[in-house]
Design an enzyme around this catalytic site. Structure first.
Site, PDB file in Angstrom:
ATOM      1  CE  LYS A  23      -3.192   2.478   3.011  1.00 32.09           C
ATOM      2  NZ  LYS A  23      -2.363   3.607   3.430  1.00 32.09           N
ATOM      3  CG  ASN A  24       2.844   2.368   3.468  1.00 32.58           C
ATOM      4  OD1 ASN A  24       1.726   2.876   3.494  1.00 32.58           O
ATOM      5  ND2 ASN A  24       3.401   1.813   4.544  1.00 32.58           N
ATOM      6  NE  ARG A  93      -0.636  13.015   5.263  1.00 31.11           N
ATOM      7  CZ  ARG A  93      -0.678  14.270   5.637  1.00 31.11           C
ATOM      8  NH1 ARG A  93      -1.748  14.751   6.211  1.00 31.11           N
ATOM      9  NH2 ARG A  93       0.334  15.064   5.437  1.00 31.11           N
ATOM     10  CG  ASP A 117      -3.691  10.646   9.921  1.00 30.92           C
ATOM     11  OD1 ASP A 117      -3.802   9.649  10.646  1.00 30.92           O
ATOM     12  OD2 ASP A 117      -3.374  10.614   8.719  1.00 30.92           O
ATOM     13  CG  ASP A 305       2.606   1.941   8.872  1.00 29.60           C
ATOM     14  OD1 ASP A 305       2.176   2.934   9.482  1.00 29.60           O
ATOM     15  OD2 ASP A 305       2.753   1.911   7.633  1.00 29.60           O
ATOM     16  CB  VAL A 327       7.273   7.789  13.422  1.00 31.61           C
ATOM     17  CG1 VAL A 327       6.934   8.435  12.078  1.00 31.61           C
ATOM     18  CG2 VAL A 327       8.585   7.011  13.309  1.00 31.61           C
TER      19      VAL A 327
HETATM   20  C1  UD1 Z   1       4.905   7.491   7.473  1.00 29.16           C
HETATM   21  C2  UD1 Z   1       5.983   6.510   7.825  1.00 29.16           C
HETATM   22  C3  UD1 Z   1       6.000   5.444   6.785  1.00 29.16           C
HETATM   23  C4  UD1 Z   1       4.630   4.816   6.719  1.00 29.16           C
HETATM   24  C5  UD1 Z   1       3.562   5.874   6.434  1.00 29.16           C
HETATM   25  C6  UD1 Z   1       2.168   5.315   6.458  1.00 29.16           C
HETATM   26  C7  UD1 Z   1       8.153   6.857   8.872  1.00 29.16           C
HETATM   27  C8  UD1 Z   1       9.383   7.671   8.923  1.00 29.16           C
HETATM   28  N1  UD1 Z   1       7.259   7.190   7.931  1.00 29.16           N
HETATM   29  O1  UD1 Z   1       5.207   8.076   6.217  1.00 29.16           O
HETATM   30  O2  UD1 Z   1       6.980   4.462   7.052  1.00 29.16           O
HETATM   31  O3  UD1 Z   1       4.588   3.834   5.757  1.00 29.16           O
HETATM   32  O4  UD1 Z   1       3.657   6.884   7.426  1.00 29.16           O
HETATM   33  O5  UD1 Z   1       1.714   5.076   7.732  1.00 29.16           O
HETATM   34  O6  UD1 Z   1       7.980   5.944   9.660  1.00 29.16           O
HETATM   35  N2  UD1 Z   1       6.911  15.472   9.226  1.00 29.16           N
HETATM   36  C9  UD1 Z   1       7.028  16.833   9.419  1.00 29.16           C
HETATM   37  N3  UD1 Z   1       6.992  17.647   8.325  1.00 29.16           N
HETATM   38  C10 UD1 Z   1       6.855  17.176   7.058  1.00 29.16           C
HETATM   39  C11 UD1 Z   1       6.725  15.789   6.863  1.00 29.16           C
HETATM   40  C12 UD1 Z   1       6.755  14.966   7.974  1.00 29.16           C
HETATM   41  O7  UD1 Z   1       7.160  17.291  10.543  1.00 29.16           O
HETATM   42  O8  UD1 Z   1       6.845  17.970   6.102  1.00 29.16           O
HETATM   43  C13 UD1 Z   1       6.948  14.557  10.400  1.00 29.16           C
HETATM   44  C14 UD1 Z   1       5.605  13.898  10.643  1.00 29.16           C
HETATM   45  O9  UD1 Z   1       4.767  14.680  11.442  1.00 29.16           O
HETATM   46  C15 UD1 Z   1       6.021  12.622  11.337  1.00 29.16           C
HETATM   47  C16 UD1 Z   1       7.349  12.277  10.696  1.00 29.16           C
HETATM   48  O10 UD1 Z   1       7.830  13.493  10.123  1.00 29.16           O
HETATM   49  O11 UD1 Z   1       6.222  12.838  12.697  1.00 29.16           O
HETATM   50  C17 UD1 Z   1       7.275  11.167   9.652  1.00 29.16           C
HETATM   51  O12 UD1 Z   1       6.548  11.608   8.598  1.00 29.16           O
HETATM   52  P1  UD1 Z   1       6.642  11.000   7.132  1.00 29.16           P
HETATM   53  O13 UD1 Z   1       7.685   9.954   7.006  1.00 29.16           O
HETATM   54  O14 UD1 Z   1       6.657  12.132   6.193  1.00 29.16           O
HETATM   55  O15 UD1 Z   1       5.231  10.339   7.044  1.00 29.16           O
HETATM   56  P2  UD1 Z   1       4.662   9.534   5.877  1.00 29.16           P
HETATM   57  O16 UD1 Z   1       5.275   9.872   4.578  1.00 29.16           O
HETATM   58  O17 UD1 Z   1       3.200   9.605   6.037  1.00 29.16           O
END
Ligand code: UD1
Length: 420
Positions: A23-24, A93, A117, A305, A327
């Site tokens: 999915k990711n 998302r 979320d 996850d 995270v």
């Molecule tokens: C995250 C997970 C990913 C998982 C997906 C779906 C991690 C590092 N990432 O990816 O493995 O498959 O959710 O559940 O485990 N953040 C900021 N600013 C930004 C972007 C992110 O502060 O511009 C912070 C987020 O709030 C969070 C962290 O960075 O605390 C991780 O975010 P990110 O990896 O971007 O999230 P996803 O891409 O959704």
């Protein structure tokens, strides 16, 4: 009342299960098809709602999208539309990953922000500042990220955190920017490597996929391609952890076990016997799992996850486990539901302490997101009596054939249709 599952505990899970595409990964690969005019084909797509939703988003941007079995064929026009602010976009998302490709192809983008979320705030500041370094202006206006650029140029970008989403958006913009871009502290997830592999097949020049430094030399245009999505490591590990919790014997196929090295090490520490093959692994658990500690971290750390499943395992393990969520700050909210099942768990900030008990006890519980829901079902499999898991539409978004897979492994689970 929305659909729910009735999960009756007590059965060992045994047998074989295959997982589909991740999915990711698949949603980002679909977005990458925007980068080249013509028809790209993505195979091994999982049968989950977000795939047709992403197809809707791409159609809204002017693509033709055909979904046949586990294949998606996306035909991208010479000039895609750049307004992604229609309802399909806000429903999930991952739609935000069209931002990078649209800025690259159209030099502008209007992408609606998804709603709140359950697992915590998910800002886009790193996506925006990365694109800004590539030469795009961007701001939030009326609930949308609005970006535009005269020209994209290479840049040196250091991420404050190895964000998966920010790495993907910056990467997908940089492949068509003029000159060289270096992304430092880039995410190293297998999903990123999968995306890089597809982009390279499309003609992109990328070095360092899977490491913390991605070097991208921009090219003028990309060509469409055919690409197979990697197997879903989160679904695969869910079945592995379920095997350990139920003292079962489960072989999981369709996934690269190297994507789960740390998770499998943790299961070994919990007492599982693990064997791996090129496209899967087997988990045999002969006795009650032993407590282990978990700390979620970006890859190759323990995946956030899988934190709810780790809590489920800890709830029935022999001993006390410390689980640290690094995270997403609100990802422990579902622990209240685990406590309804009798789990002896306490949370404080981003730590949870779980003292394992021999047997959980059934209760009605509510899923708040995909993974929390799956974790609750796993707990239900080792609870005394029948656990009612509500709001299972969350689980369906990440797990194709969830009830069927569990039933085939010997789990006692039935889906109760929505009332009325
Ligand atoms: C995250 C997970 C990913 C998982 C997906 C779906 C991690 C590092 N990432 O990816 O493995 O498959 O959710 O559940 O485990 N953040 C900021 N600013 C930004 C972007 C992110 O502060 O511009 C912070 C987020 O709030 C969070 C962290 O960075 O605390 C991780 O975010 P990110 O990896 O971007 O999230 P996803 O891409 O959704």
């Amino acid at each position: 009342m929305s659909e729910r599952f009735l999960v009756t505990g007590g059965n060992r899970l045994t047998g074989e299960v295959s997982v589909g595409g991740a999915k990711n990964s698949v949603l980002k690969l679909m977005a990458a098809a925007l980068l080249a005019e013509g028809t790209s084909t993505i195979t091994n797509c999982p049968d989950i709602l977000d795939v047709p939703l992403m197809a809707e988003v791409l159609r809204g941007l002017g693509c033709e999208v055909e979904l046949v079995d586990d294949e998606v064929r996306i035909t991208t026009p010479a000039e895609p539309k750049y307004h992604a602010d229609f309802p399909a976009v806000t429903q999930f998302r991952a739609s935000v990953c069209v931002l990078g490709p649209l800025v690259a192809r159209c030099k502008r983008a209007v992408v609606a922000l998804p709603g709140g979320d359950a697992i915590g705030s998910r800002p886009l500041d790193m996506h925006q500042s990365g694109l800004e370094l590539l030469g795009a202006r961007s701001e939030i206006q009326h609930g949308c990220v609005v970006a535009d650029a005269d020209d994209l140029h290479g840049a040196s970008i250091r991420l404050a955190f190895p964000s998966v989403g920010a790495t993907e958006n910056i990467l997908m913009a940089a492949v068509l920017a003029k000159g060289e871009t270096v992304i430092d502290n880039a995410a190293r997830e297998p999903d990123i490597v999968d995306l890089c592999n597809m982009l390279v097949r499309m003609g992109a020049q990328i070095e360092g996929a899977g490491s913390s430094t991605l070097t991208i030399r921009g090219v003028k245009s990309l060509r469409p391609t055919t690409h197979r999505v990697i197997g879903d490591r989160i679904v695969a590990a869910t079945w592995g952890i379920a095997a350990a919790m139920t003292r079962g014997d489960v072989t999981v196929r369709g996934v690269n076990p190297k994507h789960l090295s740390l998770v499998l090490d943790k299961l070994r520490a919990a007492g599982s016997q693990i064997t791996t093959e090129a496209d899967g692994f087997r988990v045999v658990q002969a006795s009650r799992p032993v407590a282990v500690n978990f700390a979620t971290l970006p890859f190759p750390g323990f995946p956030t996850d899988l934190q709810p499943m780790a809590i489920g395992l800890a709830a029935v393990a022999d001993g006390t486990s410390m689980i640290t969520e690094n995270v997403f700050e609100a990802r422990f909210r579902f622990v209240e539901e685990m406590i309804r099942l009798g789990a002896d768990a306490r949370t404080d900030g981003h730590h949870a302490v779980v003292r394992g008990i021999a047997q959980l006890s059934s209760a009605p519980v509510w899923s708040s997101d995909i993974r929390a829901g799956a974790g609750l079902v796993l707990a239900g499999l080792v609870a005394d009596g029948t656990t009612e898991v509500h709001d299972v539409f969350h689980i369906d978004r990440g797990y194709p054939r969830f009830v069927e897979n569990l039933t085939e492994l010997g789990g006692d689970i039935v889906r109760v249709p929505a009332a009325g």
